[in-house]
Design a protein around this motif. Structure first.
Motif, short mmCIF file in Angstrom:
data_model
loop_
_atom_site.label_atom_id
_atom_site.label_comp_id
_atom_site.label_asym_id
_atom_site.label_seq_id
_atom_site.Cartn_x
_atom_site.Cartn_y
_atom_site.Cartn_z
N PRO A 86 4.42 1.45 10.22
CA PRO A 86 5.21 2.54 9.81
C PRO A 86 4.04 3.76 9.89
O PRO A 86 2.88 3.87 10.24
CB PRO A 86 5.31 2.20 8.34
CG PRO A 86 4.23 1.50 7.73
CD PRO A 86 3.57 0.72 8.91
N SER A 87 4.64 4.87 9.53
CA SER A 87 3.96 6.42 9.38
C SER A 87 3.06 6.03 8.01
O SER A 87 3.22 5.07 7.24
CB SER A 87 4.76 7.29 9.02
OG SER A 87 5.63 7.34 8.04
N ALA A 88 1.66 6.38 7.93
CA ALA A 88 0.65 6.08 7.16
C ALA A 88 0.52 6.91 5.97
O ALA A 88 -0.42 7.67 5.53
CB ALA A 88 -0.63 6.18 7.83
N ASN A 89 1.79 7.21 5.11
CA ASN A 89 1.93 8.06 3.95
C ASN A 89 2.49 7.03 2.98
O ASN A 89 2.97 5.94 2.99
CB ASN A 89 3.02 9.16 4.40
CG ASN A 89 4.12 8.47 4.77
OD1 ASN A 89 4.38 8.30 6.16
ND2 ASN A 89 5.26 8.32 4.12
N LEU A 90 2.19 7.36 1.56
CA LEU A 90 2.86 6.80 0.56
C LEU A 90 4.51 6.91 0.81
O LEU A 90 4.93 7.84 1.32
CB LEU A 90 2.50 7.61 -0.85
CG LEU A 90 1.03 7.20 -1.25
CD1 LEU A 90 0.90 7.96 -2.36
CD2 LEU A 90 1.10 5.63 -1.66
N ARG B 19 15.21 9.24 0.85
CA ARG B 19 14.89 10.53 1.00
C ARG B 19 13.49 10.67 1.56
O ARG B 19 12.77 9.73 1.33
CB ARG B 19 14.85 11.26 -0.42
CG ARG B 19 14.38 12.95 -0.26
CD ARG B 19 14.59 13.57 -1.58
NE ARG B 19 14.31 15.00 -1.39
CZ ARG B 19 13.29 15.83 -2.05
NH1 ARG B 19 12.63 14.98 -2.87
NH2 ARG B 19 13.30 16.92 -1.66
N HIS B 20 13.25 11.39 2.49
CA HIS B 20 12.03 11.39 3.36
C HIS B 20 11.40 12.54 3.44
O HIS B 20 11.84 13.73 2.99
CB HIS B 20 12.49 11.05 4.68
CG HIS B 20 12.35 9.68 5.28
ND1 HIS B 20 13.39 8.81 5.76
CD2 HIS B 20 11.24 8.83 5.26
CE1 HIS B 20 12.77 7.67 5.94
NE2 HIS B 20 11.61 7.74 5.83
N TYR B 21 10.05 12.64 4.03
CA TYR B 21 9.40 13.74 4.49
C TYR B 21 9.39 15.00 3.37
O TYR B 21 9.45 16.28 3.80
CB TYR B 21 10.28 14.56 5.63
CG TYR B 21 10.85 13.37 6.56
CD1 TYR B 21 9.87 12.44 7.27
CD2 TYR B 21 12.17 13.19 6.59
CE1 TYR B 21 10.52 11.46 8.15
CE2 TYR B 21 12.71 12.30 7.70
CZ TYR B 21 11.69 11.40 8.28
OH TYR B 21 12.15 10.37 8.96
N ALA C 292 0.89 -1.50 0.25
CA ALA C 292 -0.08 -0.01 0.07
C ALA C 292 0.81 1.51 0.00
O ALA C 292 0.56 2.15 -0.66
CB ALA C 292 -1.01 0.06 1.17
N LYS C 293 1.88 1.11 0.91
CA LYS C 293 2.94 2.42 0.86
C LYS C 293 3.88 2.63 -0.09
O LYS C 293 4.21 3.66 -0.61
CB LYS C 293 3.61 2.49 1.96
CG LYS C 293 2.87 2.71 3.29
CD LYS C 293 3.85 2.90 4.55
CE LYS C 293 5.14 3.48 4.53
NZ LYS C 293 4.72 4.91 5.40
N GLY C 294 4.16 1.25 -1.05
CA GLY C 294 5.21 1.26 -2.04
C GLY C 294 6.51 1.65 -1.18
O GLY C 294 7.35 1.93 -1.75
N PRO D 288 5.60 13.17 3.13
CA PRO D 288 5.76 13.73 4.25
C PRO D 288 4.98 12.55 5.10
O PRO D 288 3.65 12.43 4.66
CB PRO D 288 5.16 15.09 4.33
CG PRO D 288 5.33 15.55 2.86
CD PRO D 288 5.22 14.34 1.89
N SER D 289 5.17 12.47 6.40
CA SER D 289 4.30 11.68 7.39
C SER D 289 3.06 12.34 7.55
O SER D 289 2.65 13.72 7.75
CB SER D 289 4.98 11.50 8.60
OG SER D 289 6.19 10.74 8.38
N PRO D 290 1.92 11.72 7.58
CA PRO D 290 0.56 12.27 7.78
C PRO D 290 0.17 12.72 9.25
O PRO D 290 0.31 12.03 10.24
CB PRO D 290 -0.44 11.31 7.48
CG PRO D 290 0.20 9.99 7.68
CD PRO D 290 1.67 10.17 7.40
MG MG Z 1 7.82 6.93 7.65
#
Ligand code: MG
Ligand code: TXA
Length: 320
Positions: free
Chosen positions: A140-144, A228-230, A53-55, A148-150
């Motif tokens: 994990p955080s619920a973002n793709l 690379r994040h956020y 779902a997140k890839g 950025p984390s939701p």
């Molecule tokens: Mg995360």
């Protein structure tokens, strides 16, 4: 048929959300840091759904969320003395401890590592969900992946609607940045990811606490940190003073000082203090994306207290 879900249930009821977990589906839920995307830790196919779902790259391990000390003993082989002190001082709260993993934990949860991240969120809705499920939830955080984390359920919906079973709705998250991650699996404790529990607070309990440096073998231990994040779609430029902003064409500004008066921005935000800056940052990035802003000026902050975590997220979001 991993991605066959077309409709995602939205609810405020932890009991309803827990039904989805028990059926092997995945559920987004609020915590005090950011929203998480949870699965039953013992269900490998549900865990695989999180990655789909997140890839999310499959070498990036998940954090196990617990609602009691007893549950920690089910997933960690040992609790070293320094970890016990940190648990006593900061659980429940925005702290994740990396511990040697129990053999019961499926390899899918930890991306094959012999350690597991353990966190006990203090958000009452997260606690109630985990209690209702009666099992730790990996989340994990619920973002793709890469986004950025939701910090709101609406942000989760934009990234994951139609890909997950359920979104457990709550308010905008209190802290806005992810938990502090501390490796307690070796003799010397190391902060792999700074967060709301600060270096200063950790040192008051465990004086030898160190911060992993970039390029460190320790930093490489946290596979998630190499990605690379956020990051918003816009170019992120870090500036020390607002006057360093040079263009207003489709630009935005966020910082502690007032935005420069000679420029007009599409979006601008002056934050009262570091805590408000941390609370707003990811939501600001997402608002900029929605307006197709091209460049975001972010004022740097001093790297003390919560400022260490905020500086880390700004640096990771920034373009060189
Ligand atoms: Mg995360
Ligand atoms: O605040 C948070 O921690 C949120 C909420 C939902 O609890 N969760 C979160 O999860 O931020 P995630 O997956 O987005 O970030 C977890 C980080 C990643 O950088 C991952 O590589 C690292 O923790 N991590 C997880 N397990 C690990 C392990 N066994 N060893 C080293 N690093 C680990």
């Amino acid at each position: 048929m991993k991605n066959a879900i077309v409709k995602t249930r939205l609810t405020r009821s932890p009991r309803i959300a827990a039904h989805f977990i028990r059926r092997g589906e995945i559920v987004a839920f609020p915590t005090e840091t950011v929203y998480g995307l949870g699965a039953d830790i013992s269900n490998t196919s549900a865990i695989n759904r999180i990655f789909a779902a997140k890839g999310r790259p499959i070498d990036n391990p998940l954090i196990a969320h617990v609602s009691s000390i007893e549950q920690i003993k089910l997933i960690a082989r040992v609790i070293p003395p320094m970890a016990a002190k940190l648990i006593e001082a900061f659980f429940p709260g925005p702290l994740t401890l990396i511990l040697p993993k129990h053999k019961n934990v499926p390899a899918a949860a930890t991306a094959g590592l012999e350690t597991i991240g353990v966190r006990m969120p203090r958000h009452p809705v997260a606690q109630e969900l985990i209690r209702e499920c009666g099992t730790p939830l990996v989340a994990p955080s619920a973002n793709l992946s890469g986004r950025p984390s939701p910090t709101t359920w609406q942000a989760v919906k934009i990234d994951l609607y139609g890909k997950i079973g359920c979104i457990l709705k709550g308010d905008q998250t209190e802290i806005g940045l992810e938990s502090t991650v501390v490796d307690c699996s070796e003799r010397a404790p190391v902060i792999l990811r700074p967060g709301a529990i600060t270096l200063e607070e950790l040192r008051a309990i465990v004086p030898q606490m160190k911060l992993a440096q970039i390029g460190d073998t320790k930093a490489a231990k946290s596979p998630g940190l190499k990605y690379r994040h956020y990051a918003p779609h816009a170019i992120v430029k870090l500036i020390e003073y607002p006057r360093e902003a040079t263009t207003e064409k489709n630009a935005a500004y966020i910082g502690l000082d007032a935005p420069p008066t000679h420029l007009t921005f599409r979006l601008k935000r002056q934050c009262r203090d570091t805590a408000e800056y941390a609370h707003e940052l990811f939501q600001f990035f997402r608002a900029c994306d929605a307006l197709q802003v091209e460049i975001i000026y972010c004022q740097t902050v001093s790297a003390t207290g919560l400022g260490l975590a905020l500086s880390d997220r700004l640096r990771r979001a920034a373009n060189p």
